[in-house]
Design a protein around this motif. Structure first.
Motif, PDB file in Angstrom:
ATOM      1  N   LEU A 344      -2.952  -3.715  18.101  1.00 26.66           N
ATOM      2  CA  LEU A 344      -2.755  -4.655  16.995  1.00 26.66           C
ATOM      3  C   LEU A 344      -2.148  -3.935  15.786  1.00 26.66           C
ATOM      4  N   THR A 345      -0.948  -4.356  15.397  1.00 26.29           N
ATOM      5  CA  THR A 345      -0.267  -3.752  14.255  1.00 26.29           C
ATOM      6  C   THR A 345      -0.209  -4.687  13.056  1.00 26.29           C
ATOM      7  N   SER A 346      -0.445  -5.993  13.254  1.00 22.16           N
ATOM      8  CA  SER A 346      -0.353  -6.950  12.146  1.00 22.16           C
ATOM      9  C   SER A 346      -1.529  -7.924  12.203  1.00 22.16           C
ATOM     10  N   LEU A 347      -2.241  -8.073  11.066  1.00 21.23           N
ATOM     11  CA  LEU A 347      -3.391  -8.976  10.989  1.00 21.23           C
ATOM     12  C   LEU A 347      -3.338  -9.746   9.680  1.00 21.23           C
ATOM     13  N   THR A 348      -3.431 -11.081   9.778  1.00 23.47           N
ATOM     14  CA  THR A 348      -3.485 -11.949   8.608  1.00 23.47           C
ATOM     15  C   THR A 348      -4.713 -12.839   8.723  1.00 23.47           C
ATOM     16  N   ILE A 349      -5.546 -12.873   7.686  1.00 24.13           N
ATOM     17  CA  ILE A 349      -6.738 -13.717   7.646  1.00 24.13           C
ATOM     18  C   ILE A 349      -6.661 -14.588   6.406  1.00 24.13           C
ATOM     19  N   THR A 350      -6.714 -15.911   6.603  1.00 25.04           N
ATOM     20  CA  THR A 350      -6.686 -16.855   5.489  1.00 25.04           C
ATOM     21  C   THR A 350      -7.889 -17.772   5.595  1.00 25.04           C
ATOM     22  N   LEU A 351      -8.691 -17.823   4.542  1.00 25.27           N
ATOM     23  CA  LEU A 351      -9.870 -18.679   4.509  1.00 25.27           C
ATOM     24  C   LEU A 351      -9.668 -19.715   3.421  1.00 25.27           C
ATOM     25  N   SER A 371     -11.831  -0.885  12.794  1.00 24.38           N
ATOM     26  CA  SER A 371     -11.660  -0.276  14.108  1.00 24.38           C
ATOM     27  C   SER A 371     -10.230  -0.396  14.626  1.00 24.38           C
ATOM     28  N   LEU A 372      -9.358  -1.116  13.889  1.00 25.72           N
ATOM     29  CA  LEU A 372      -7.979  -1.333  14.334  1.00 25.72           C
ATOM     30  C   LEU A 372      -7.112  -0.162  13.890  1.00 25.72           C
ATOM     31  N   LYS A 373      -7.069   0.862  14.696  1.00 27.53           N
ATOM     32  CA  LYS A 373      -6.426   2.112  14.310  1.00 27.53           C
ATOM     33  C   LYS A 373      -4.910   2.004  14.181  1.00 27.53           C
ATOM     34  N   ALA A 374      -4.283   1.084  14.910  1.00 29.93           N
ATOM     35  CA  ALA A 374      -2.823   0.990  14.904  1.00 29.93           C
ATOM     36  C   ALA A 374      -2.288   0.051  13.827  1.00 29.93           C
ATOM     37  N   LEU A 375      -3.159  -0.484  12.981  1.00 27.76           N
ATOM     38  CA  LEU A 375      -2.765  -1.499  12.012  1.00 27.76           C
ATOM     39  C   LEU A 375      -1.683  -0.980  11.061  1.00 27.76           C
ATOM     40  N   GLN A 376      -0.636  -1.810  10.876  1.00 28.88           N
ATOM     41  CA  GLN A 376       0.456  -1.484   9.970  1.00 28.88           C
ATOM     42  C   GLN A 376       0.605  -2.517   8.852  1.00 28.88           C
ATOM     43  N   ASP A 377       0.252  -3.773   9.126  1.00 25.39           N
ATOM     44  CA  ASP A 377       0.391  -4.841   8.140  1.00 25.39           C
ATOM     45  C   ASP A 377      -0.927  -5.616   8.062  1.00 25.39           C
ATOM     46  N   LEU A 378      -1.500  -5.710   6.868  1.00 22.06           N
ATOM     47  CA  LEU A 378      -2.757  -6.436   6.678  1.00 22.06           C
ATOM     48  C   LEU A 378      -2.626  -7.356   5.472  1.00 22.06           C
ATOM     49  N   ALA A 379      -3.010  -8.629   5.655  1.00 29.44           N
ATOM     50  CA  ALA A 379      -3.047  -9.601   4.560  1.00 29.44           C
ATOM     51  C   ALA A 379      -4.350 -10.382   4.663  1.00 29.44           C
ATOM     52  N   ILE A 380      -5.119 -10.437   3.571  1.00 29.68           N
ATOM     53  CA  ILE A 380      -6.383 -11.162   3.535  1.00 29.68           C
ATOM     54  C   ILE A 380      -6.378 -12.064   2.308  1.00 29.68           C
ATOM     55  N   TRP A 381      -6.539 -13.365   2.537  1.00 28.73           N
ATOM     56  CA  TRP A 381      -6.582 -14.353   1.461  1.00 28.73           C
ATOM     57  C   TRP A 381      -7.946 -15.035   1.522  1.00 28.73           C
ATOM     58  N   SER A 407      -1.826  -6.553   1.570  1.00 35.64           N
ATOM     59  CA  SER A 407      -1.929  -7.672   0.628  1.00 35.64           C
ATOM     60  C   SER A 407      -3.354  -8.194   0.671  1.00 35.64           C
ATOM     61  N   ILE A 408      -4.047  -8.172  -0.464  1.00 35.15           N
ATOM     62  CA  ILE A 408      -5.420  -8.664  -0.533  1.00 35.15           C
ATOM     63  C   ILE A 408      -5.558  -9.544  -1.761  1.00 35.15           C
ATOM     64  N   LEU A 409      -6.026 -10.792  -1.546  1.00 35.01           N
ATOM     65  CA  LEU A 409      -6.275 -11.702  -2.653  1.00 35.01           C
ATOM     66  C   LEU A 409      -7.721 -12.161  -2.607  1.00 35.01           C
ATOM     67  N   PRO A 410      -8.594 -11.501  -3.334  1.00 32.07           N
ATOM     68  CA  PRO A 410      -9.954 -12.024  -3.505  1.00 32.07           C
ATOM     69  C   PRO A 410     -10.055 -12.665  -4.886  1.00 32.07           C
ATOM     70  N   ILE A 411     -10.527 -13.891  -4.951  1.00 33.95           N
ATOM     71  CA  ILE A 411     -10.716 -14.512  -6.253  1.00 33.95           C
ATOM     72  C   ILE A 411     -11.865 -13.831  -6.990  1.00 33.95           C
ATOM     73  N   GLU A 431       4.765   0.745   2.153  1.00 35.20           N
ATOM     74  CA  GLU A 431       5.999   0.289   1.521  1.00 35.20           C
ATOM     75  C   GLU A 431       5.781  -0.939   0.640  1.00 35.20           C
ATOM     76  N   THR A 432       4.773  -1.744   0.950  1.00 38.37           N
ATOM     77  CA  THR A 432       4.509  -2.967   0.188  1.00 38.37           C
ATOM     78  C   THR A 432       3.031  -3.029  -0.154  1.00 38.37           C
ATOM     79  N   LEU A 433       2.740  -3.231  -1.440  1.00 40.83           N
ATOM     80  CA  LEU A 433       1.358  -3.311  -1.889  1.00 40.83           C
ATOM     81  C   LEU A 433       1.202  -4.489  -2.835  1.00 40.83           C
ATOM     82  N   ARG A 434       0.335  -5.424  -2.453  1.00 44.82           N
ATOM     83  CA  ARG A 434       0.038  -6.577  -3.304  1.00 44.82           C
ATOM     84  C   ARG A 434      -1.483  -6.696  -3.413  1.00 44.82           C
ATOM     85  N   ILE A 435      -2.011  -6.202  -4.497  1.00 43.83           N
ATOM     86  CA  ILE A 435      -3.446  -6.260  -4.740  1.00 43.83           C
ATOM     87  C   ILE A 435      -3.677  -7.115  -5.971  1.00 43.83           C
ATOM     88  N   TYR A 436      -4.452  -8.168  -5.825  1.00 43.82           N
ATOM     89  CA  TYR A 436      -4.758  -9.038  -6.942  1.00 43.82           C
ATOM     90  C   TYR A 436      -6.140  -8.639  -7.469  1.00 43.82           C
TER      91      TYR A 436
END
Length: 527
Positions: A344-351, A371-381, A407-411, A431-436
């Motif tokens: 798994l290289t890309s994971l997106t979680i939207t709640l 535990s996802l050692k190969a992760l390259q792209d992560l986005a959590i909303w 990319s992480i967006l916690p209210i 290369e890309t960082l979006r932290i709210y």
């Protein structure tokens, strides 16, 4: 003109530098069509396919003017039969078309009728009959020989599908690789015969489709299974998406027999018999990308699916929505993620709760994804998580050395600018960082002088600050950001959560962000 400009490879290099996303470039293409014969056809091909919603009605109007007319209601009608000489210009342009939108005779929706212009017309039913008669008489098999992508909108329901749809096969070819089917006529239940016509058109006229996205919702359960079972006879499907819901286990297993199926998107878990999703008996052998949704059961269903469907996924997109609250989850996804740790290289979680506010992320989920050692792209909303802290970011930075996008967006949460230091230090490929940043102040930071806390790859960093404005000093924040990200030229303060009538705190917040943006503008000019 020099002979070298007639070489296809050189032409390809020239035209590859001309995009069609903005009007100035379109004008450049238009100029190239009249520059010379060698450039005319490649430029015209790009122009015809620059129209994102190219309609058959636009192409019909390339016939001589004595063939057609558009009445006051915006309906295009033919004035006489079609002859071979009428197709000279039509065929010349039709051979360039790669993408088209085939609508029903009710082309002009209410939106189009209110803003009607010469571009949007309705095709009279007699137009399709005339094309069919001409094709039968002159042994034409297709009027669009180069077509590769088709969008088919069935807004007239049964009437169109039963009478006109069979004639559309003259506009389709076996070379079509991508098909989108939409049926926005809400409340109209399609008959069995209409579904038979639709499935026959797709499977017989476009048998080599690799990408199929459909949104035909208004079916009863039995018809839906028959409809999907018919579409799943297409043997070369690689990407399948749309409204995939309310399917029985046998139909899902038939889906799993598609040996080239690589991507499944918009799967609604709460409306499916997920027992069909299994890798037993060699099902889903090529599945690598999964985009799923759930409106009822929450993480329990996701856990069941990932436990049964043990594919080496490369990309996983999870969307959980609820009207009030996402059901609590105390389980552990780590066992389900173990077989994904190397793939798994890309994971997106939207709640999402009530289609507006983000839901809370259970702490066990945050621990599981480490535990996802190969992760390259992560986005959590999400709304909140007690585990989303600077310490967790530090642990995550050690777990994902190949991370390229975060990319992480916690209210609500407990992330500060200090938590970014280990991410920058350990994730050297970022290369890309979006932290709210939520509800926290920006403390002055003393960065290491050896450059280990600097990232030269990141050029676009977006910060959202919603905390108390007295803790935010624009000069301090500017120094911290430029110290960690020397190549960043712009930082945006997103204030989408604030009202149209701002109070004193919000005015101060916006004023400080304006000052921060001014500092970056000055730095950009100096550089």
């Amino acid at each position: 003109m020099h002979y070298c400009f007639t070489i296809p490879e050189i032409q390809s290099q020239i035209f590859s530098n001309i995009t069609t996303k903005d009007k100035p470039r379109l004008r450049s293409l238009l100029s190239l069509t009249t520059t010379c014969k060698a450039f005319s056809r490649p430029a015209l091909t790009l122009l015809w396919n620059a129209e994102r919603d190219l309609d058959l009605g636009i192409l019909v109007r390339t016939f001589p003017e004595d063939v057609w007319e558009v009445n006051n209601e915006g309906i295009l009608k033919l004035l006489r039969p079609l002859y071979t000489t009428d197709f000279d210009r039509f065929d010349y342009y039709a051979s360039m078309i790669r993408t088209i939108h085939l609508r029903t005779r009710t082309l002009a929706s209410r939106r189009h009728r209110e803003s009607f212009d010469a571009k949007w017309v309705q095709l009279d039913d007699a137009v399709f009959e005339a094309f069919e008669d001409y094709a039968l008489t002159n042994q034409r098999t297709s009027f669009l020989p180069s077509l590769g992508t088709v969008t088919l909108t069935l807004s007239d329901g049964d009437t169109f599908i039963l009478e006109t749809l069979p004639r559309l096969h003259y506009f389709l070819t076996s070379e079509v690789k991508s098909l989108v089917i939409t049926h926005p006529h809400f409340g109209s239940i399609l008959s069995d015969q209409a579904l038979v016509n639709l499935v026959n058109l797709v499977t017989q006229s476009t048998p080599n489709i690799t990408t199929l996205r459909q949104d035909v919702r208004w079916l009863d359960d039995k018809s839906r299974d028959r409809y999907w079972f018919g579409l799943l006879q297409l043997p070369y499907i690689e990407k399948l998406g749309g409204s995939i819901h309310r399917l029985s286990s046998p139909t899902i297993r038939r889906m799993g027999e598609l040996r080239f199926l690589r991507c499944l998107s918009r799967i609604y878990l709460d409306r499916l018999d997920i027992r069909g999703f299994t890798t037993e008996s060699g099902l889903f052998p090529s599945l690598r990308v999964l985009k799923l949704s759930d409106f009822t059961n929450g993480w329990d269903t996701v856990l069941s699916l990932l436990t049964n469907l043990r594919c080496p996924f490369e990309s996983l997109d999870i969307l959980l929505e609820a009207e009030a609250a996402i059901p609590p989850f105390s389980g552990n996804l780590t066992p389900a993620f173990i077989h994904l740790s190397e793939s798994l290289t890309s994971l997106t979680i939207t709640l999402s709760v009530d289609m507006d506010f983000y839901g809370d992320l259970p702490p066990t989920i945050l621990r599981s994804i480490l535990s996802l050692k190969a992760l390259q792209d992560l986005a959590i909303w999400m709304q909140d998580s007690d585990e989303l802290t600077d310490d967790w970011l530090a642990e995550a930075s050690n777990a994902w050395p190949n991370l390229r996008s975060l990319s992480i967006l916690p209210i609500y949460g407990d992330i500060s600018l200090r938590g970014i230091i280990p991410v920058v230090t350990n994730c050297r490929k970022l290369e890309t960082l979006r932290i709210y940043f939520p509800m926290t102040g920006f403390e002055p930071l003393i960065l290491p002088t050896d450059g280990t806390a600097s990232n030269l790859n990141i050029r676009d960093t977006i910060f959202l600050y919603r905390g108390t404005t007295q803790d935010m000093d624009p000069n301090t924040l500017f120094a911290c950001i430029t110290g960690m990200f020397p190549n960043v030229t712009e930082v945006k303060g997103v204030d989408e959560f604030y009202t149209d009538s701002p109070g004193a705190d919000e005015v101060e917040y916006r004023t400080k962000w304006a000052e921060l943006e001014r500092l970056f503008q000055e730095r950009k000019v100096v550089r």
